[in-house]
Design a protein around this motif. Structure first.
Motif, PDB file in Angstrom:
ATOM      1  N   ASP A 242      87.497   6.469 -28.390  1.00 21.08           N
ATOM      2  CA  ASP A 242      87.885   5.434 -27.439  1.00 21.08           C
ATOM      3  C   ASP A 242      86.669   4.730 -26.848  1.00 21.08           C
ATOM      4  O   ASP A 242      86.704   3.525 -26.587  1.00 21.08           O
ATOM      5  N   PHE A 243      85.589   5.478 -26.643  1.00 19.80           N
ATOM      6  CA  PHE A 243      84.367   4.892 -26.095  1.00 19.80           C
ATOM      7  C   PHE A 243      83.785   3.874 -27.067  1.00 19.80           C
ATOM      8  O   PHE A 243      83.410   2.762 -26.674  1.00 19.80           O
ATOM      9  N   VAL A 244      83.710   4.230 -28.339  1.00 16.09           N
ATOM     10  CA  VAL A 244      83.153   3.324 -29.347  1.00 16.09           C
ATOM     11  C   VAL A 244      84.002   2.055 -29.456  1.00 16.09           C
ATOM     12  O   VAL A 244      83.478   0.932 -29.468  1.00 16.09           O
ATOM     13  N   ILE A 245      85.308   2.222 -29.517  1.00 18.39           N
ATOM     14  CA  ILE A 245      86.192   1.066 -29.633  1.00 18.39           C
ATOM     15  C   ILE A 245      86.049   0.161 -28.409  1.00 18.39           C
ATOM     16  O   ILE A 245      85.960  -1.070 -28.528  1.00 18.39           O
ATOM     17  N   GLU A 246      86.013   0.769 -27.226  1.00 18.38           N
ATOM     18  CA  GLU A 246      85.886  -0.018 -26.001  1.00 18.38           C
ATOM     19  C   GLU A 246      84.604  -0.839 -25.994  1.00 18.38           C
ATOM     20  O   GLU A 246      84.618  -2.029 -25.642  1.00 18.38           O
ATOM     21  N   ARG A 247      83.493  -0.217 -26.403  1.00 20.77           N
ATOM     22  CA  ARG A 247      82.213  -0.931 -26.374  1.00 20.77           C
ATOM     23  C   ARG A 247      82.164  -2.053 -27.417  1.00 20.77           C
ATOM     24  O   ARG A 247      81.624  -3.132 -27.165  1.00 20.77           O
ATOM     25  N   MET A 248      82.727  -1.820 -28.590  1.00 21.47           N
ATOM     26  CA  MET A 248      82.740  -2.856 -29.621  1.00 21.47           C
ATOM     27  C   MET A 248      83.657  -4.016 -29.217  1.00 21.47           C
ATOM     28  O   MET A 248      83.305  -5.188 -29.379  1.00 21.47           O
ATOM     29  N   GLU A 249      84.819  -3.705 -28.678  1.00 18.80           N
ATOM     30  CA  GLU A 249      85.750  -4.760 -28.278  1.00 18.80           C
ATOM     31  C   GLU A 249      85.225  -5.552 -27.087  1.00 18.80           C
ATOM     32  O   GLU A 249      85.512  -6.752 -26.960  1.00 18.80           O
ATOM     33  N   ALA A 250      84.449  -4.902 -26.231  1.00 16.59           N
ATOM     34  CA  ALA A 250      83.878  -5.596 -25.075  1.00 16.59           C
ATOM     35  C   ALA A 250      82.935  -6.717 -25.510  1.00 16.59           C
ATOM     36  O   ALA A 250      82.779  -7.720 -24.800  1.00 16.59           O
ATOM     37  N   GLU A 251      82.332  -6.571 -26.683  1.00 21.29           N
ATOM     38  CA  GLU A 251      81.429  -7.597 -27.192  1.00 21.29           C
ATOM     39  C   GLU A 251      82.173  -8.688 -27.949  1.00 21.29           C
ATOM     40  O   GLU A 251      81.594  -9.721 -28.288  1.00 21.29           O
ATOM     41  N   GLY A 252      83.471  -8.463 -28.224  1.00 20.47           N
ATOM     42  CA  GLY A 252      84.263  -9.483 -28.900  1.00 20.47           C
ATOM     43  C   GLY A 252      84.802  -9.063 -30.249  1.00 20.47           C
ATOM     44  O   GLY A 252      85.554  -9.818 -30.878  1.00 20.47           O
ATOM     45  N   PHE A 253      84.458  -7.874 -30.726  1.00 18.04           N
ATOM     46  CA  PHE A 253      84.950  -7.406 -32.023  1.00 18.04           C
ATOM     47  C   PHE A 253      86.429  -7.035 -31.938  1.00 18.04           C
ATOM     48  O   PHE A 253      86.930  -6.613 -30.889  1.00 18.04           O
ATOM     49  N   GLU A 254      87.113  -7.150 -33.071  1.00 19.72           N
ATOM     50  CA  GLU A 254      88.495  -6.710 -33.213  1.00 19.72           C
ATOM     51  C   GLU A 254      88.537  -5.495 -34.125  1.00 19.72           C
ATOM     52  O   GLU A 254      87.963  -5.511 -35.216  1.00 19.72           O
ATOM     53  N   LEU A 255      89.188  -4.430 -33.690  1.00 17.19           N
ATOM     54  CA  LEU A 255      89.392  -3.269 -34.557  1.00 17.19           C
ATOM     55  C   LEU A 255      90.500  -3.607 -35.547  1.00 17.19           C
ATOM     56  O   LEU A 255      91.627  -3.915 -35.155  1.00 17.19           O
ATOM     57  N   VAL A 256      90.170  -3.563 -36.850  1.00 12.67           N
ATOM     58  CA  VAL A 256      91.156  -3.968 -37.852  1.00 12.67           C
ATOM     59  C   VAL A 256      91.630  -2.809 -38.725  1.00 12.67           C
ATOM     60  O   VAL A 256      92.667  -2.913 -39.376  1.00 12.67           O
TER      61      VAL A 256
END
Length: 313
Positions: A242-256
């Motif tokens: 959850d930490f990794v996903i949160e940090r990546m999405e905070a920069e604008g990335f979409e988890l696909v």
């Protein structure tokens, strides 16, 4: 708690492998009749224009045995296919080190592709208490030194090479990459985020380097959700999903997408453990053969595999 051991063992874990051409031999053309003299003169030139097929499978099959011994845990073919890496692409490889993945990517990306190595931000070495003055001096020339070393891994027809240190990405690299790969690279960046903003700068660079629609692939030692956030801060090698996903999405990335291809349910650390107790490092059992064998039975770490996408402009 910061572990100075973290950086040394992460770098040491990248196994060296010999450079290889990675190609399959071209097939000779069968002759149905004796060619005329003019045809005989033209045949060698025609054969010289043929390029050998260099499939990912053939490149992997050509690697040394000690490299192939780790395929069961690293699964390089499945990994690169999952992240959509293809010949001709420009790929940023975070923390390329001694070239375990680089030496696979160079022939696979081919002459129309580019491999860009990206090392930790220099500031990470400034705040890391385990870094010596000699190590810091080496990192000041890392871009030139790694590029020169990586040139020695290249064969004819391989991808071009470039490099940068995170937080200092050249402007002309922005928007050029098809994929960025963070393979077991985020924990040290997270470990020194509070002191130096290292995780933030790395993810920002990944986003800026990618073309719209580009992919950021993450493979990371995964902590169980029930473990404390303090333990799973990167200093022990593990991060929470959850930490990794949160940090990546905070920069604008979409988890696909995500995959369990690197999951290992046998890896059940306590909060007294570090990831480097496991193969290939075996850091805590060098003088204890019985414990070492126990670690070998566990295998390499339990890892999350996450595929992110930079949205279209």
């Amino acid at each position: 708690m910061k572990h100075p051991l973290t950086l040394a063992l992460t770098t040491a874990a990248l196994l060296p492998l010999a450079a290889c051409g990675g190609g399959d031999s071209a097939q000779d053309m069968a002759e149905s009749s004796t060619p005329a003299p003019a045809q005989q003169a033209e045949a060698p030139a025609a054969m010289e224009t043929e390029q050998p097929t260099r499939s990912l499978a053939s490149i992997l099959a050509a690697q040394p045995e000690d490299v192939k011994a780790r395929y069961a845990f690293r699964q390089p073919q499945e990994t690169l296919e999952f992240f959509g890496v293809e010949p001709g692409m420009t790929v940023v490889e975070a923390l390329p080190g001694g070239g375990w993945y680089s030496k696979i990517l160079l022939p696979y990306l081919g002459e129309d592709g580019t491999l860009i190595g990206a090392d930790y931000p220099y500031q990470l070495w400034v705040v890391n208490p385990g870094a010596t003055d000699e190590r810091r001096a080496q990192k000041k020339t890392w871009v030139a030194d790694w590029t020169a070393e990586a040139e020695g891994w290249r064969n004819e027809g391989d991808a071009g090479i470039a490099a940068f240190q995170m937080a200092e990405m050249p402007a002309d690299m922005q928007g050029t990459a098809n994929a960025v790969l963070f393979v077991r690279a985020l924990h040290n960046l997270a470990n020194y985020e509070d002191e130096a903003g290292t995780l933030t700068s790395a993810i920002e660079d990944a986003y800026d380097a990618l073309k719209p629609g580009g992919i950021a692939g993450v493979i990371q030692h995964e902590a169980r959700p029930d473990m404390s956030d303090e333990w799973a801060d990167g200093s022990n090698g593990y991060l929470k999903r959850d930490f990794v996903i949160e940090r990546m999405e905070a920069e604008g990335f979409e988890l696909v997408d995500s995959s369990d291809m690197h999951a290992n349910p046998n890896d059940q650390p306590t909060e007294e453990d570090i990831v480097w107790r496991l193969p290939p490092g075996l850091a805590t059992s060098q003088d204890d053969p019985e414990l070492q064998e126990q670690m070998r039975r566990i295998g390499e770490s339990n890892r999350m595999t996450l595929k992110f996408r930079k949205p279209d402009a």
